[in-house]
Write an enzyme that holds these catalytic residues in place. Structure first.
Site, PDB file in Angstrom:
ATOM      1  N   GLU A   1       0.826  -1.206   0.000  1.00  0.00           N
ATOM      2  CA  GLU A   1       0.000   0.000   0.000  1.00  0.00           C
ATOM      3  C   GLU A   1       0.860   1.255   0.000  1.00  0.00           C
ATOM      4  O   GLU A   1       1.962   1.259   0.557  1.00  0.00           O
ATOM      5  CB  GLU A   1      -0.910   0.029   1.228  1.00  0.00           C
ATOM      6  CG  GLU A   1      -2.098  -0.917   1.122  1.00  0.00           C
ATOM      7  CD  GLU A   1      -3.095  -0.664   2.237  1.00  0.00           C
ATOM      8  OE1 GLU A   1      -4.056   0.109   2.011  1.00  0.00           O
ATOM      9  OE2 GLU A   1      -2.875  -1.230   3.325  1.00  0.00           O
ATOM     10  N   TYR A   2       0.320   2.308  -0.615  1.00  0.00           N
ATOM     11  CA  TYR A   2       0.930   3.640  -0.634  1.00  0.00           C
ATOM     12  C   TYR A   2       2.310   3.640  -1.295  1.00  0.00           C
ATOM     13  O   TYR A   2       3.153   4.465  -0.980  1.00  0.00           O
ATOM     14  CB  TYR A   2       1.011   4.235   0.783  1.00  0.00           C
ATOM     15  CG  TYR A   2      -0.299   4.158   1.519  1.00  0.00           C
ATOM     16  CD1 TYR A   2      -1.404   4.905   1.108  1.00  0.00           C
ATOM     17  CD2 TYR A   2      -0.443   3.293   2.603  1.00  0.00           C
ATOM     18  CE1 TYR A   2      -2.611   4.811   1.765  1.00  0.00           C
ATOM     19  CE2 TYR A   2      -1.658   3.192   3.271  1.00  0.00           C
ATOM     20  CZ  TYR A   2      -2.742   3.953   2.846  1.00  0.00           C
ATOM     21  OH  TYR A   2      -3.936   3.850   3.493  1.00  0.00           O
ATOM     22  N   ARG A   3       2.517   2.665  -2.186  1.00  0.00           N
ATOM     23  CA  ARG A   3       3.790   2.533  -2.919  1.00  0.00           C
ATOM     24  C   ARG A   3       4.973   2.286  -1.985  1.00  0.00           C
ATOM     25  O   ARG A   3       6.123   2.610  -2.285  1.00  0.00           O
ATOM     26  CB  ARG A   3       4.027   3.737  -3.831  1.00  0.00           C
ATOM     27  CG  ARG A   3       2.888   3.943  -4.839  1.00  0.00           C
ATOM     28  CD  ARG A   3       3.173   4.958  -5.894  1.00  0.00           C
ATOM     29  NE  ARG A   3       4.392   4.700  -6.646  1.00  0.00           N
ATOM     30  CZ  ARG A   3       4.533   3.802  -7.637  1.00  0.00           C
ATOM     31  NH1 ARG A   3       3.520   3.046  -7.985  1.00  0.00           N
ATOM     32  NH2 ARG A   3       5.674   3.685  -8.265  1.00  0.00           N
ATOM     33  N   LEU A   4       4.713   1.699  -0.837  1.00  0.00           N
ATOM     34  CA  LEU A   4       5.767   1.326   0.114  1.00  0.00           C
ATOM     35  C   LEU A   4       6.166  -0.130  -0.159  1.00  0.00           C
ATOM     36  O   LEU A   4       6.114  -0.991   0.713  1.00  0.00           O
ATOM     37  CB  LEU A   4       5.277   1.511   1.555  1.00  0.00           C
ATOM     38  CG  LEU A   4       4.800   2.921   1.901  1.00  0.00           C
ATOM     39  CD1 LEU A   4       4.255   2.968   3.325  1.00  0.00           C
ATOM     40  CD2 LEU A   4       5.927   3.932   1.715  1.00  0.00           C
TER      41      LEU A   4
END
Length: 192
Positions: free
Chosen positions: A169-172
């Protein structure tokens, strides 16, 4: 988790085979030619293990010309349904005739005939020309086995780097990199 990039590949590949609708063994193959012009195309993984990753092709194709000039390649598996990808880089070498013959014998008859009929990557004036060549190969090998053409074989990519990328998620995202050091592997993480 595992310390072996091959055990992790086997795990992810098994999950991809169960979840991907089509061609879970499809991989992008990147090469460069003698002038360092890059090219990429999709091929199918047909064997893998600690020695490397195997695909097959016409040895007169553009990819084979590239590999003859620069015997290194990069592979990319992308499994959208799993939100994962694996990147592999390393030198490339031809498989033995024995291995190529054994794999060729497992292909469907039409695929075998197509390997004889195709001048892969060469200009084709019209589809009918290829179909006529295919029909000629059907007649040539009618009633008998289809041997592997002398211009058709496989290649082994011996990995020096294997990166496992997992979407988060959230490009993490999570990125695990295995780098070959002699007969062992060093493992580390990369920023997303």
């Amino acid at each position: 988790m595992t310390d072996s990039p091959f055990a992790l590949f086997d795990l992810w590949f098994a999950e991809a085979r169960a979840s991907e609708i089509n061609d879970s063994n499809a991989m992008a193959l990147a090469t460069v030619n003698a002038e360092w012009q890059p090219a990429v195309r999709m091929v199918l993984l047909k064997g893998h293990g600690p020695e490397g990753f195997v695909f097959y092709t016409n040895q007169q194709s553009r990819k084979a010309d590239d590999l003859s000039a620069q015997p290194k390649a990069a592979l990319l598996f992308h499994w959208k349904s799993l939100r994962r990808q694996i990147r592999i880089e390393g030198p490339v070498s031809p498989v033995s005739d024995l291995i190529a013959d054994a794999y060729f014998a497992t292909r469907s008859r039409d695929s075998q005939l197509g390997a004889w009929a195709s001048e892969q990557s060469r200009p084709l004036d019209r589809r009918e020309t290829f179909e006529a060549r295919f029909n000629a190969m059907q007649a040539r090998f009618d009633g008998g086995d289809v041997p592997r053409p002398p211009h058709w074989s496989g290649y082994l990519v011996t990995p020096q780097r294997i990166e496992f990328w997992q979407d988060r998620e959230y490009r993490l995202h999570e990125r695990r990199l295995f780098t070959r050091t002699g007969d062992d592997w060093d493992e580390g993480l990369l920023y997303p």
